[in-house]
Design an enzyme around this catalytic site. Structure first.
Site: not given
Length: 526
Positions: A13, A15, A46-49, A115, A222, A243, A290, A351, A386
């Site tokens: 990903g 990271a 990841a949609q938001g940003g 958000e 994992d 979420h 959230r 989520h 988060r």
């Protein structure tokens, strides 16, 4: 087969790939291992940003820091929060240099979203598929880099420590050291030994532990399970973020995510009677953090006996809605839902994991020469919950910190060449895959029923007893089976479920994302 590298990166990903790009240089060999393909990662969903202070006319670091601390229920590590927030703008510039294209307005400035939990507009985005844009840009950069060897369809089974040299290793053993990993080539069934001076764990989250999740089904925890079995420190696993607004469409797994940015844009939550309800739960209404929104939805669903609630964006300008959320619009329309005219059915889904492998400010775990970055790590940034869009920026800030620290020390490390090859003598391919698939279903059911949004001591005890049986059965099956992705993922999911459960039992309070009916919640500072 034995492979030798300076750096072994497990996970692909934002990271893992950003770390690999930062440590790659002529003369250093980097292996990037992913169990499917480079593009199948939580990052891409990841949609938001990405949260970062960029509009200094109205925003500043102190506001972002306070928003993060409030969302985290004051359990966040102030040093971690400070490090991420203050280094965010520099890492945004780094992402742009790798080709990431963030949306801008007519004046040429970043088109910032807001958000839940954010006091200002500070979310950089690319339409409503920011993660996909970042993932594709990083993939292209990795593919162009001659110093990175990419191993797709390779599954890390265990990290290598003194244990594999015949030494007894416990959680009290000082100086546990990582020397690489045993890695399964899932296309030919061979287990290779990857030796490395430095290993980075970037394996993502744990969403697949739950039946209803927004995560790709590769998110089986994992890395966390491997580090736990190697006697590394794992922390804050009770803080699972659900979420609030995953699209309710029975049968879908993973669930399609309706970004929080839609509520920042003005969408309103309603129950199935069409009534707004967030005013009963929090003065910030649909823009509350959230955990509050997810519990409010859960409460409304239970009060009315419904399977979902609605998200209403029909009062907004249709053309503007389609422009801001083209992918959500298209996906919902394919299911017969026109979001400019129809309410969107939504329900909470697992989520994001706020805990994970405990790391310091350099991203280094309790095991020497082993770093962890991204969702599998626990940096302390998120605390009990988060703050929206803090995860992608955390990943790149800590990847940078880990890369700097690793590069400063890697030349002082030697490869451990006396690690024995993987031994699968006396094992066989499981004859009945149904044993694995049925156990997986049982884990999903246990976690969703007893270790979900609202918990109790009784539920956790019941989950513990049921999971313990599955653990014993799976360990026995693993010992007599040839290594396969399926048996290893089941084993990891059970380990992760145990950690979530155990650390939930240990927290004798309702705090952040951990809400238990046995301990009244402490009033939150707003």
């Amino acid at each position: 087969m034995t492979r030798k590298y300076d750096y072994l990166v497990i996970g692909s990903g934002i990271a893992g790939m950003s770390f690999a790009l930062k440590v790659a240089r002529p003369g250093s060999r980097v292996a990037l291992v992913c169990k499917t393909t480079l593009d199948e990662a939580n990052t891409a969903l990841a949609q938001g940003g990405v949260a970062s202070v960029t509009n200094l006319k109205v925003d500043d670091f102190e506001k972002h820091i306070e928003d993060t601390m409030i969302a985290g229920d004051w359990l966040s590590d102030p040093q971690a929060v400070d490090q991420v927030v203050r280094n965010a703008p520099e890492q945004i510039r780094q992402l742009i240099s790798w080709g990431v294209d963030f949306d801008k307005n007519a004046e040429g400035d970043f088109d910032l979203h807001r958000e839940g939990g954010h006091s200002e507009f500070r979310i950089l985005h690319h339409a409503d598929n920011t993660g996909y844009e970042i993932q594709q840009s990083l993939i292209e950069a990795v593919r162009r880099c001659p110093d990175i060897d990419v191993y797709e369809h390779h599954f890390a089974i265990e990290i290598l420590t003194q244990h594999h040299l015949g030494k007894i290793v416990t959680r009290r053993t000082p100086d546990i050291t990582c020397y690489g990993a045993y890695v399964l080539d899932t296309e030919n069934g061979r287990v290779d030994t990857f030796l490395a001076k430095v290993t980075l764990m970037a394996t993502g989250g744990v969403g697949a532990v739950y039946r209803t999740t927004t995560n790709p089904l590769v998110a089986t925890g994992d890395g966390i399970a491997m580090v736990y079995r190697a006697k590394g420190t794992v922390k804050d696993m009770e803080f699972i973020q659900f979420h609030p607004t995953a699209l309710y469409h029975p049968g879908d797994r993973p669930s399609f995510l309706i970004t929080e940015a839609m509520r920042g844009y003005g969408a309103v939550l309603r129950n199935l009677k069409g009534e707004e309800f967030m005013h009963k739960y929090d003065p910030r209404l649909s823009l509350a953090p959230r955990d509050i929104v997810a519990r409010a939805i859960d409460s409304e669903m239970k009060l009315l006996g419904d399977d979902h609630v609605y998200l209403d964006v029909t009062h907004k300008d249709p053309e503007e809605t389609r422009r801001h959320f083209p992918n959500i619009y298209a996906h919902c329309l394919s299911l017969g839902i026109d979001i400019t005219k129809d309410y969107i059915p939504v329900a909470p889904a697992a989520h994001y994991l706020c805990g994970g492998i405990k790391v310091d400010l350099n991203g280094e775990s309790s095991i020497k020469r082993l770093y962890a970055v991204g969702e599998c790590s626990c940096t302390g940034l998120h605390g009990g919950n988060r703050l929206a869009s803090n995860s992608l920026i955390e990943a790149v800030v800590y990847a940078d910190a880990a890369a700097r620290h690793a590069q400063a020390h890697v030349d002082g490390y030697d490869l451990r060449l006396d690690i024995p090859a993987w031994n699968d003598e006396g094992t066989s391919i499981p004859e009945e895959m149904v044993l694995i698939t049925q156990s997986l279903r049982e884990v999903n059911q246990i976690m969703g029923t007893y270790v979900g949004i609202v918990r109790s001591n009784l539920r956790l005890d019941r989950a513990w007893n049921r999971l313990d049986i599955l653990y014993e059965e799976t360990e026995a099956l693993f010992k007599r089976s040839k290594a396969s992705r399926e048996i290893c993922e089941l084993r990891n999911i059970i380990n992760v479920g145990y950690l979530i459960m155990r650390q939930a039992k240990e927290r004798k309070e309702s705090r952040g994302l951990h809400y238990t009916i046995d301990y009244p919640p402490v009033p939150r500072k707003i």
